[in-house]
Design a protein around this motif. Structure first.
Motif, short mmCIF file in Angstrom:
data_model
loop_
_atom_site.label_atom_id
_atom_site.label_comp_id
_atom_site.label_asym_id
_atom_site.label_seq_id
_atom_site.Cartn_x
_atom_site.Cartn_y
_atom_site.Cartn_z
N UNK A 1 -8.73 0.95 8.38
CA UNK A 1 -9.87 0.04 8.60
C UNK A 1 -10.04 -0.91 7.41
N UNK A 2 -9.92 -0.38 6.20
CA UNK A 2 -10.17 -1.23 5.03
C UNK A 2 -8.95 -2.13 4.73
N UNK A 3 -7.77 -1.64 4.99
CA UNK A 3 -6.58 -2.46 4.69
C UNK A 3 -6.38 -3.56 5.74
N UNK A 4 -6.90 -3.32 6.95
CA UNK A 4 -6.71 -4.32 8.02
C UNK A 4 -8.01 -5.09 8.32
N UNK B 1 -9.08 -2.39 -0.77
CA UNK B 1 -9.56 -3.78 -0.81
C UNK B 1 -8.44 -4.70 -1.33
N UNK B 2 -7.71 -4.26 -2.34
CA UNK B 2 -6.60 -5.09 -2.85
C UNK B 2 -5.49 -5.18 -1.81
N UNK B 3 -5.22 -4.05 -1.17
CA UNK B 3 -4.15 -4.03 -0.16
C UNK B 3 -4.53 -4.97 0.99
N UNK B 4 -5.80 -4.99 1.35
CA UNK B 4 -6.27 -5.89 2.40
C UNK B 4 -6.01 -7.35 2.02
N UNK B 5 -6.26 -7.70 0.76
CA UNK B 5 -6.00 -9.08 0.34
C UNK B 5 -4.51 -9.41 0.45
N UNK C 1 0.80 -1.23 0.00
CA UNK C 1 0.00 0.00 0.00
C UNK C 1 0.82 1.27 0.00
N UNK C 2 2.06 1.19 -0.49
CA UNK C 2 2.85 2.43 -0.58
C UNK C 2 2.07 3.45 -1.42
N UNK C 3 2.23 4.72 -1.10
CA UNK C 3 1.41 5.72 -1.80
C UNK C 3 1.71 5.74 -3.30
N UNK C 4 2.92 5.32 -3.68
CA UNK C 4 3.18 5.24 -5.13
C UNK C 4 2.35 4.12 -5.74
N UNK C 5 2.15 3.02 -5.03
CA UNK C 5 1.28 1.95 -5.52
C UNK C 5 -0.18 2.43 -5.57
N UNK C 6 -0.58 3.13 -4.52
CA UNK C 6 -1.98 3.59 -4.46
C UNK C 6 -2.27 4.65 -5.52
N UNK D 1 0.30 4.02 4.90
CA UNK D 1 -0.91 4.84 4.83
C UNK D 1 -0.50 6.32 4.85
N UNK D 2 -1.41 7.18 4.46
CA UNK D 2 -1.09 8.61 4.54
C UNK D 2 -1.97 9.43 3.63
N UNK D 3 -2.20 10.66 4.02
CA UNK D 3 -3.08 11.57 3.29
C UNK D 3 -2.29 12.47 2.33
N UNK D 4 -2.98 12.99 1.33
CA UNK D 4 -2.35 13.94 0.40
C UNK D 4 -2.39 15.35 1.03
N UNK D 5 -1.69 16.27 0.36
CA UNK D 5 -1.69 17.66 0.82
C UNK D 5 -3.11 18.23 0.81
#
Ligand code: PEP
Length: 268
Positions: free
Chosen positions: A152-155, A111-115, A98-103, A131-135
């Motif tokens: 919540x969704x990734x875990x 959902x994919x990251x959770x799998x 789930x690195x932000x470059x992947x996201x 995890x992390x938010x954009x500017x």
């Protein structure tokens, strides 16, 4: 019990030749041998094509290995993907997920990251869930909401007893030294106050979701333009349990001061 420190180097698509990857990894491993790491763990995540050679070069040292991503199936007709079994086979102990470059660049969803998280746990690979938010999300007052949703969704469906094998990396997108992610944003490291707020929020969510015992022991790394010049104040915060480092992990000279700063903080 306080969480252990984990320092990770994410080499992204920066070190392209196997020989160079081996040489940098060897230098880091040799420098680590001179240090007492205690419970602190250090890993690097080279390109897939360098993993095997790097694994051979650092065998028996304190330096550990991570994959930069993986697929959530074991094997099959999935052109271009990498199996968790292959990561294990070459000696990876961790996998970035789930690195932000992947996201943001490759469109990965929670959902994919959770799998992937569940598959990594099943395979005994430690997921480093980023995890992390954009500017813009931060500007809109959405920092907590975005991180809560990603967590919540990734875990989802992860059991409290599996948590001891997970690491969270809080990486505000606006702090990651990547102009593709941040086209119109001045990229800068989070201040200790900003990082502290976010880490406390994440810790509180983990404890309220998984319980005190499980939730208080997961390391929460900070990531985003961390380097020798700014790491001491960040790593001094008890709520920051290490770092995920991109650019500054690409040489022993720039990576080791961060590891030494983390060890210094741990001794306080
Ligand atoms: C990262 O992408 O995980 C990262 C923290 O990169 P950098 O340190 O280069 O900002």
């Amino acid at each position: 019990m306080t969480p252990k420190y984990v320092i990770g180097g994410n080499w992204k698509l920066q070190i392209l030749r196997v020989e160079e990857a081996v040489s940098i990894a060897t230098a880091i491993a040799e420098a680590l041998e001179k240090l007492d790491l205690g419970t602190t763990e250090v890993f690097i995540a080279p390109s897939y094509t360098a993993l095997y050679a790097v694994a051979q070069a650092i065998k028996g040292t304190k330096l550990k290995l991570a994959g930069q991503n993986m697929y959530f199936r074991d094997k099959g007709a999935f052109t271009g993907e990498i199996s968790p079994d292959s990561l294990k086979d070459v000696g990876c102990e961790y996998v970035l997920l789930g690195h932000s470059e992947r996201r943001r660049i490759f469109g990965e969803t929670n959902a994919q990251i959770n799998q992937k998280v569940k598959k990594a746990l099943e395979k005994n690979l430690k997921p480093v869930l980023c995890i992390g938010e954009t500017a813009q999300e931060r500007k809109d007052g959405q920092m907590e909401a975005v991180n809560r949703q990603q967590l919540a969704e990734s875990l989802a469906d992860v059991e409290p007893e599996q948590l001891s094998n997970i690491i969270i990396a809080y990486e505000p997108v606006w702090a990651i030294n990547n102009p593709f992610l941040n086209p119109n944003v001045e990229i800068k490291t989070a201040t200790p106050e900003q990082a502290s707020d976010a880490h406390n929020f994440i810790r509180a969510w983990l404890v309220s979701t998984f319980g005190e015992t499980a939730g208080s022991q997961i390391p929460i790394q900070y990531g985003g333009s961390m380097k020798a010049g700014n790491c001491v104040d960040l790593l001094a915060l008890p709520e920051i349990n290490g770092g995920l480092i991109g650019g500054a992990s690409l040489s022993s000279e720039t990576f080791m001061p961060i590891i030494e700063a983390a060890l210094g903080q741990m001794k306080k």
